[in-house]
Design an enzyme around this catalytic site. Structure first.
Site, PDB file in Angstrom:
ATOM      1  N   ASP A 110     -23.563  -3.456 -55.330  1.00  0.00           N
ATOM      2  CA  ASP A 110     -24.980  -3.743 -55.495  1.00  0.00           C
ATOM      3  C   ASP A 110     -25.192  -4.969 -54.630  1.00  0.00           C
ATOM      4  OD1 ASP A 110     -27.374  -4.910 -56.179  1.00  0.00           O
ATOM      5  OD2 ASP A 110     -27.315  -4.143 -58.226  1.00  0.00           O
ATOM      6  N   HIS A 111     -25.808  -4.787 -53.467  1.00  0.00           N
ATOM      7  CA  HIS A 111     -25.779  -5.894 -52.500  1.00  0.00           C
ATOM      8  C   HIS A 111     -26.491  -7.141 -53.009  1.00  0.00           C
ATOM      9  CE1 HIS A 111     -29.821  -4.635 -51.196  1.00  0.00           C
ATOM     10  NE2 HIS A 111     -29.914  -5.805 -50.618  1.00  0.00           N
TER      11      HIS A 111
ATOM     12  N   ARG B 170     -19.186  12.756 -39.017  1.00  0.00           N
ATOM     13  CA  ARG B 170     -19.322  14.133 -38.543  1.00  0.00           C
ATOM     14  C   ARG B 170     -19.998  14.178 -37.180  1.00  0.00           C
ATOM     15  NH1 ARG B 170     -20.381  18.017 -43.648  1.00  0.00           N
ATOM     16  NH2 ARG B 170     -21.963  16.621 -44.415  1.00  0.00           N
TER      17      ARG B 170
ATOM     18  N   HIS C  24     -30.602  -3.644 -58.760  1.00  0.00           N
ATOM     19  CA  HIS C  24     -30.868  -5.040 -58.421  1.00  0.00           C
ATOM     20  C   HIS C  24     -31.572  -5.827 -59.532  1.00  0.00           C
ATOM     21  CE1 HIS C  24     -29.658  -3.342 -54.733  1.00  0.00           C
ATOM     22  NE2 HIS C  24     -30.832  -3.078 -54.210  1.00  0.00           N
TER      23      HIS C  24
END
Ligand code: BG6
Length: 508
Positions: A186-187, A50, A249
């Site tokens: 989920d890194h 945006r 995590h």
């Protein structure tokens, strides 16, 4: 988790392309993938936001991020010139307008025509959670998602705010996409050392036979950070440590430690085994929350010689905030393997060190044959899986101290990632982006996993929401959390193990 597949032509469409995640994580990861020749031959990025920005401003902004955050360092002009050709468009659009999706469809069709192929289309939602539902609906309507084989959507956390909102989001996502198209990130699952837990447990004959209640006394999972909430006070104050870290995590790490052996290396098989763990976690009765869960919030204090302010003074945070910046839990996994073995979890901001690790403490030997004087220094066997930093695994066992007497002492045997492989690990986002391009969902969260994880935490969230914490702030920055966290584990006759920082290992 690379499975050696060829990577088909792909277009990555980033919603929220002017935001922090794109700048700090996504584009630097793509740049590193490019340097390592992992990107497909035909590859393009379309950014949507945006925020107003020209195409050139967009590219300059991304280069600034790559300069600062790429694993392989600042790009030289030639590399950047080649890589940045992939940044084909920045579209200044309103995500809630159907017109944005029509424009996007046109762009994507043109790219297909130009490449003479049907490229994989990856829609990456790097936006505020409040926008995800709208985008999902619009994109479904715009028929961009219909080809289930090539359209994929990547959803960042937070995935919902509680169980009900996660269920609602899942319903909306699955109305627009097939579950096989949805990649919930989920890194932590992209971190090499987290993936290595699978290899360690299931590619070795040595540990699995003792990986249960007969030999393991308890497990501790610590994810500690020195940073405060940084510039994310607005988001964090509505989330807190339980939602921000534990729901995803820490519970994912717990699943990998506790899951049953896999039958095949298949995304759904692995994910199903993980859900089994979450479903086996003993529900926390509301009346027991005070005994099994601890919350904390940081006051000002000192971290590495620097004075830092309290959480309530952080920008975007309410001065009377009751949001927790520290959480500790005691959980049990009710199955044959883990019955009555406590899993202690803790995470917090403004703790003394940035470290993520899993301690597995083994039971004492069944019979102590050595004379009392020999075992003065005796300590149980312990395995430390170091997720970050100094990634590796440490195994502690007893050895005879050199000299004329039989004195036992604990020593560490250490596997160090960097020394063993002589190369740094890829960033989690490199792994995860490549997996999405290749259609490998192993490291992503399935709907039922996300919901089961919320289910575990709901009693704690509900009780905490209903009772104002009288003692906040209750720990100083630079300390290991509130006193109550020590009590949580001390009542079982145990203590939190201080993370083995590199300097400690050197000393032992
Ligand atoms: C994110 C949380 O998911 O993980 C952050 O939202 C946290 O609050 C971060 O700082 C920690 O990740 P890492 O990879 O630095 O351990």
């Amino acid at each position: 988790m690379s499975n050696g597949n060829q990577t088909d032509p792909a277009v990555l469409v980033i919603f929220g392309a002017a935001g922090d995640l794109t700048w700090r994580k996504l584009i630097p990861a793509l740049y590193d993938l490019y340097l390592d020749r992992h990107l497909p031959g035909w590859f393009a990025v379309i950014g949507l936001d945006r925020r107003e920005m020209s195409q050139q401003e967009f590219i300059d902004h991304l280069r600034d991020g790559v300069n600062q955050f790429a694993r392989r360092g600042k790009p030289d002009d030639a590399d950047w010139a080649t890589f940045s050709k992939a940044l084909v468009a920045f579209m200044n659009v309103d995500f809630t307008e159907a017109d944005a999706y029509r424009q996007l469809a046109e762009r994507l069709n043109k790219i297909d025509e130009l490449w003479g192929t049907k490229a994989t289309r990856i829609f990456y939602l790097a936006t505020a959670p409040s926008l995800v539902e709208g985008i999902t609906r619009q994109r479904g309507d715009a028929t961009l998602a219909q080809d289930t084989a090539r359209a994929r959507v990547v959803v960042e956390k937070p995935f919902g705010h509680d169980l009900a909102s996660a269920q609602s989001l899942n319903r909306k996502l699955t109305a627009a996409f097939d579950e096989s198209q949805i990649y919930r990130i989920d890194h932590y699952l992209g971190k090499e050392t987290v993936q290595n837990i699978l290899a360690f447990r299931f590619a070795n004959a040595l540990f699995e036979p003792i990986w249960d209640r007969r030999y393991i006394d308890h497990v501790q999972i610590t994810v500690a950070e020195t940073v405060g909430v940084e510039h994310r006070g607005g988001y964090y104050d509505r989330a807190g440590a339980l939602r921000d870290m534990v729901q995803n995590h820490l519970l994912q790490v717990l699943c990998l430690i506790a899951m049953e052996p896999i039958i095949s290396f298949d995304a759904d098989e692995i994910r199903t085994k993980k859900v089994d763990v979450l479903r086996a976690i003993r529900p926390i009765p509301p009346a027991e929350v005070h005994r099994l869960a601890v919350r904390g919030q940081y006051a000002g204090g000192w971290i590495r010689g620097e004075h830092v302010q309290s959480y309530r003074q952080e920008p975007g945070v309410s001065p009377e905030s009751s949001t927790e910046t520290f959480a500790a839990l005691k959980l049990f996994v009710d199955n044959w393997r883990w019955q009555d073995v406590p899993f202690y979890l803790r995470t917090g901001k403004r703790l003394p060190a940035k470290v993520s690790e899993v301690f597995v403490e083994f039971r004492p030997v069944p019979h102590q044959a050595f004379p009392a004087a020999a075992v003065q220094d005796w300590r149980p066997n312990r395995m430390i899986i170091r997720i970050q930093p100094d990634e590796g695994i440490i195994l502690r066992f007893q050895a005879k101290h050199p000299g004329p007497h039989m004195n036992l002492t604990a020593v560490d045997m250490r596997f160090d990632y960097e020394k063993a492989f002589r190369q740094g690990a890829p960033d989690a986002y490199e792994t995860l982006l490549l997996d999405v391009m290749r259609g490998d969902a192993t490291l992503f969260m399935r709907a039922d996993q996300v919901e089961a994880a919320w289910g575990v935490l709901m009693p704690v969230l509900d009780v905490w929401a209903g009772a104002h914490p009288g003692d906040f702030p209750n720990y100083h920055s630079g300390t290991w959390g509130p006193e109550a966290a020590q009590v949580l584990i001390a009542t079982d006759g145990r203590s939190w193990l201080l993370p083995t920082l590199e300097e400690d290992v050197e000393r032992t």
